[in-house]
Design an enzyme around this catalytic site. Structure first.
Site: not given
Ligand SMILES: *Cc1c(COP(=O)(O)O)cnc(C)c1O
Length: 419
Positions: A126, A206, A231-232, A379
């Protein structure tokens, strides 16, 4: 078999089906986007109300009074969350955001030396993670080339061999996702951690797309650190406070970014000019916790504590298996699966199609909530705690109708601001 009767039979046998009623599902909608933002549960709502009530009743004394004294809430929820990541209670704290936690952990563990001065990541991660890695490298006045990216051979997945091959002598720290956010591939954390340690590399993961979806054994495999959002799949609410794990072998390592909430609790209000850091993962907190954004997580976690992450994973695999079967059977030769077909897939499917952006718009218009990942990915996450097999069946029928009748052509093949 991909009949609706089969779906109904699977629902009858499902021991987690009862939890669906605990979530706010919209009438006539099939929500398949729990991998981006999980739905609100009644328990999460209640824990927010309880928290608000403690503010109303106690004012400043809420820090030490009420059902969940705020002063200890980050640690308490960390403890509550620990079984989901396979950690000891003291190794987890809920704090910050995913990205700020990654900054904290790199500021703490990336100590470049003459010989080891690179951070290993992967090109499919990400973007926020890669931005954080790049900026930490820049903070050490090192050139961009010190971020080393593992390449993907097929553009969707990353092989364990490629990761290990990239673990050269100049790598100090590796940061990889447990589940890739696009293809949903689950990496072999145990093998990767072992290989990293054999090569003297500190490794962190992560867990954004894995927590609440697949079980973890962070302590046992000896991962050095981890971080995630809640939050996911965890359903903690938009922008809810994130989490971090630091293995106990690193307790006592000074936080790279210090702040008074990283203090040992009993010392914090001595207000001394130098910090006495907490003896555990609590040390990596920075400032006053975002109490209102921690509140829903308590309720959200109580469902997992009851349902059990192993049962969640088992149903999740069955849901995605059934969904793939339905898609292959009902809509053959239309989509390519970007996700692994075997059990190295996480909690969502990744369908590749040139018209993905507008197929997603048409799905939404017809009551199915997917998400789009540019340039050509759809997705779909049937979530164990609130989706049924029958919903999967219906969603595939709707998708079939959209692609057979080309109703997606009524939309522009372009992503919205948020996709
Ligand atoms: C959702 C997600 C994030 C989001 O980061 P935030 O700091 O919560 O905005 C970061 N890395 C990955 C791999 C994600 O899936």
């Amino acid at each position: 078999m991909t009949t609706i009767e089969k779906a109904r039979l699977l629902d009858q046998q499902d021991t987690l089906g009862k939890y669906a009623d605990e979530f706010y599902k919209k009438e006539g909608q099939i929500y398949l986007d729990g991998n981006s933002l999980g739905l609100l549960s009644k328990r999460a709502e209640q824990s927010v109300l309880t928290l608000l009530d403690s503010w109303r009743q106690y004012g400043i004394d809420g820090w030490t009074s009420g059902e969940h004294p705020w002063f200890y809430l980050s640690e308490k929820l960390g403890e509550y969350c620990a079984p989901l990541v396979g950690a000891k209670s003291k190794e987890v704290v809920l704090t910050g955001s995913t990205t700020t936690n990654l900054h904290q952990l790199l500021a703490t563990f990336f100590k470049p030396t003459e010989k080891r001065n690179k951070i290993l990541a992967d090109e499919l991660n990400f973007p926020s993670d890669l931005y954080a890695v790049a900026s930490q490298i820049a903070l050490h006045n090192l050139p961009e080339s010190h971020m080393k990216l593992v390449k993907s051979e097929d553009g969707q997945t990353i092989s364990t061999e490629a990761i290990i091959e990239a673990m050269t002598d100049d790598v100090a720290v590796a940061v990889l996702p447990a589940v890739l956010y696009r293809s949903g591939q689950v990496l072999d954390l145990q093998a990767i951690t072992k290989a990293a340690h054999e090569r003297g590399i500190i490794i962190g993961f992560d867990l954004c797309h894995s927590i609440g979806s697949i079980p973890h054994q962070l302590h046992e495999i000896g991962a050095d650190f981890a971080f995630w959002c809640n939050y996911k799949h965890l359903n903690g609410g938009p922008g809810s406070v994130a989490g971090l794990f630091v293995h106990e072998k690193h307790f006592g390592t000074a936080p790279g970014l210090a702040g008074w909430f990283g203090s040992a609790k009993e010392k914090q209000f001595d207000l001394e000019t130098t910090i006495s850091a907490a003896p555990d993962a609590g040390a990596y907190q920075i400032g006053t916790p975002h109490i209102l954004s921690l509140a829903p997580i308590e309720g959200a976690l109580s469902i997992f504590a009851e349902a059990g992450i192993d049962a969640v994973r088992e149903k999740s695999l069955a849901l995605t298996e059934y969904m793939m079967e339905c898609i292959m059977h009902e809509i053959p030769n239309t989509f390519t699966f970007g996700n692994p077909l075997d059990e190295t897939r996480g909690g969502h499917l990744f369908l590749v199609h040139d018209e993905a952006a507008r197929i997603c718009k048409a799905l939404k218009e017809n009551g199915v909530v997917p998400d789009f990942r540019a340039p050509n990915g759809i997705r779909l996450a049937p979530v164990a705690l609130y989706n049924s097999f029958e919903e999967v069946w219906h969603a595939v029928q709707i998708l079939k109708d959209i692609v057979f009748n080309k109703t997606y052509e009524n939309h522009e093949n372009k992503r919205d601001i948020i996709a």
